[in-house]
Design an enzyme around this catalytic site. Structure first.
Site, PDB file in Angstrom:
ATOM      1  N   LYS A  40      -1.298   0.892   1.474  1.00  0.00           N
ATOM      2  CA  LYS A  40      -2.553   0.140   1.600  1.00  0.00           C
ATOM      3  C   LYS A  40      -2.678  -0.502   2.984  1.00  0.00           C
ATOM      4  O   LYS A  40      -3.765  -0.587   3.544  1.00  0.00           O
ATOM      5  CB  LYS A  40      -2.651  -0.936   0.511  1.00  0.00           C
ATOM      6  CG  LYS A  40      -2.970  -0.380  -0.866  1.00  0.00           C
ATOM      7  CD  LYS A  40      -4.393   0.168  -0.910  1.00  0.00           C
ATOM      8  CE  LYS A  40      -4.837   0.654  -2.264  1.00  0.00           C
ATOM      9  NZ  LYS A  40      -4.119   1.779  -2.835  1.00  0.00           N
TER      10      LYS A  40
ATOM     11  N   LYS B 298      -3.436  19.858  -9.346  1.00  0.00           N
ATOM     12  CA  LYS B 298      -3.923  19.026 -10.448  1.00  0.00           C
ATOM     13  C   LYS B 298      -5.427  18.800 -10.423  1.00  0.00           C
ATOM     14  O   LYS B 298      -6.039  18.757  -9.365  1.00  0.00           O
ATOM     15  CB  LYS B 298      -3.259  17.650 -10.336  1.00  0.00           C
ATOM     16  CG  LYS B 298      -2.106  17.482 -11.276  1.00  0.00           C
ATOM     17  CD  LYS B 298      -1.349  16.197 -11.028  1.00  0.00           C
ATOM     18  CE  LYS B 298      -2.161  14.931 -11.042  1.00  0.00           C
ATOM     19  NZ  LYS B 298      -1.331  13.734 -10.944  1.00  0.00           N
TER      20      LYS B 298
ATOM     21  N   LYS C 238     -10.157  13.523  -9.105  1.00  0.00           N
ATOM     22  CA  LYS C 238     -11.483  13.285  -8.538  1.00  0.00           C
ATOM     23  C   LYS C 238     -11.463  13.280  -7.018  1.00  0.00           C
ATOM     24  O   LYS C 238     -12.481  13.480  -6.377  1.00  0.00           O
ATOM     25  CB  LYS C 238     -12.144  12.031  -9.084  1.00  0.00           C
ATOM     26  CG  LYS C 238     -11.252  10.875  -9.328  1.00  0.00           C
ATOM     27  CD  LYS C 238     -11.949   9.786 -10.117  1.00  0.00           C
ATOM     28  CE  LYS C 238     -10.929   8.870 -10.723  1.00  0.00           C
ATOM     29  NZ  LYS C 238     -11.179   8.422 -12.038  1.00  0.00           N
TER      30      LYS C 238
END
Ligand code: TRP
Length: 353
Positions: free
Chosen positions: A134, A217, A220
């Site tokens: 992050k 996989k 989104k």
């Protein structure tokens, strides 16, 4: 009834209750309110949550405090949380079997978070992989909430004294920190108050669902069209599947399938009948397969499979009164559990009772 079991685990004097005493683990998991659920989420996680409800005392919540660590002024905070709740309920989470709530409806979590933060050290928090990621992604907003994401997550779990946490691999480090904080608290205050929670999945029936663009996989972030969402319209499902990547077809009988074709078969195995799968397997093996036909079949089966989800999402999504009732019910149950833990915590720390 649920509540009863709960007290059984906390107050030994209730062991004399006439109810059958089963060994029910306390399960807890948080769901980040990030967009719609897709088939990969369903087969990879959600279906297991639904099963766990029958065997354990479950707490499932929407992690809408955690969202502020990355989105300090979110648009539609409530609507995002609400939307994810609707989808989980539509997929089978049952507010009578499990305690289902919004994290922000349980401010007791924040008090425990404060206590845990007193014994969480800068060095260990800075070493967390998700924190380092992050920092790289949002260098302009490295806030204390981001640094203490793992203590908030630990508070979520420990507030219910959960022992089992169904999460993916990416959360294992956070869970390890939860154990560290729990153990540290126990030894600092000479108590056995917190159990040490473990990651938990019904590994054998976790089904990996591939995406539609030939990659690994379903997800989104892999681009539009890669994932089938539980609330996709039939026309959208048809379009996505018809566009899925294929090759020019097998040339030798029994030839191995390239990844994108294997992916289509894997999707078919998840939603189609065994007969349909067998038929197309044979067509493939004898080099007669027409991918167009296979995709048409897959699209129709996918539409049929997702239909109940779509219907329930639409129905629940339009029923604010029922949703509010479900949220209030979850809030109440979560509060009861949290209050009990927090009273014990305050007691061992030494606050006024
Ligand atoms: N960190 C988890 C995730 O990103 C979400 C989460 C928050 C969670 N609190 C939790 C998961 C407690 C399990 C238990 O997916």
């Amino acid at each position: 009834m649920q509540r009863y079991f709960f007290f059984v685990t906390l107050h030994t004097e209730r062991l004399t209750s006439p109810l059958p005493i089963m060994k029910r683990e306390i399960v807890c998991s948080g769901i980040r309110p990030t967009g719609n659920l897709h088939l990969g989420n369903y087969f990879g996680a959600l279906r297991n949550f639904v099963k766990m409800q029958d065997e354990h005392e479950c707490f499932f919540f929407v992690a809408d405090y955690h969202s502020l660590t990355t989105h300090p002024t979110p648009d539609n905070l409530y609507n995002n949380a609400r939307q994810i709740l609707v989808q989980y309920l539509a997929a089978g989470l049952d507010p009578e079997k499990s305690t289902i709530y919004l994290q922000s409806d349980l401010p007791e979590t924040v008090e425990l978070y404060l206590f845990l933060n007193m014994n969480a050290y800068l060095g260990e928090l800075e070493r967390v992989t998700s924190f380092k990621d992050k920092v790289r992604q949002q260098p302009g907003n490295v806030n204390a909430g981001l640094l203490t994401y793992p203590t908030l997550m630990a508070a979520d779990i420990l507030i219910h004294k959960a022992t089992r946490v169904p999460v993916g691999k990416d959360q294992e480090q956070h869970l390890e920190m939860t154990r560290t904080f729990a153990q540290r608290f126990n030894s600092m205050y000479h108590t056995e108050l917190f159990p040490l929670p473990q990651a938990y999945n019904y590994g054998h029936d976790l089904v990996k669902i591939p995406g539609l663009n030939g990659s690994g996989k379903m997800g989104k972030s892999e681009g539009e069209g890669n994932a089938i969402f539980l609330n996709d319209d039939p026309s959208v499902i048809r379009k996505k599947i018809m566009k899925a990547k294929t090759d020019s077809g097998p040339v030798e009988p029994g030839q191995a399938k390239p990844v994108e074709i294997e992916n289509l078969f894997a999707l078919m195995r998840a939603v189609s009948s065994a007969d349909a799968v067998r038929y197309f397997e044979e067509q493939y093996d004898s080099c007669q397969i027409r991918y167009g036909d296979m995709k048409k079949q897959l699209a129709e089966d996918m539409i049929r499979f997702t239909e109940p989800f779509r219907a329930r999402i639409a129905e629940l999504g339009a029923d604010e009164v029922s949703l509010r009732r479900i949220m209030d019910h979850g809030k109440e149950r979560a509060h009861e559990s949290a209050r009990h833990t927090l009273d014990e915590v305050r007691h061992v720390i030494g606050y006024r009772q």
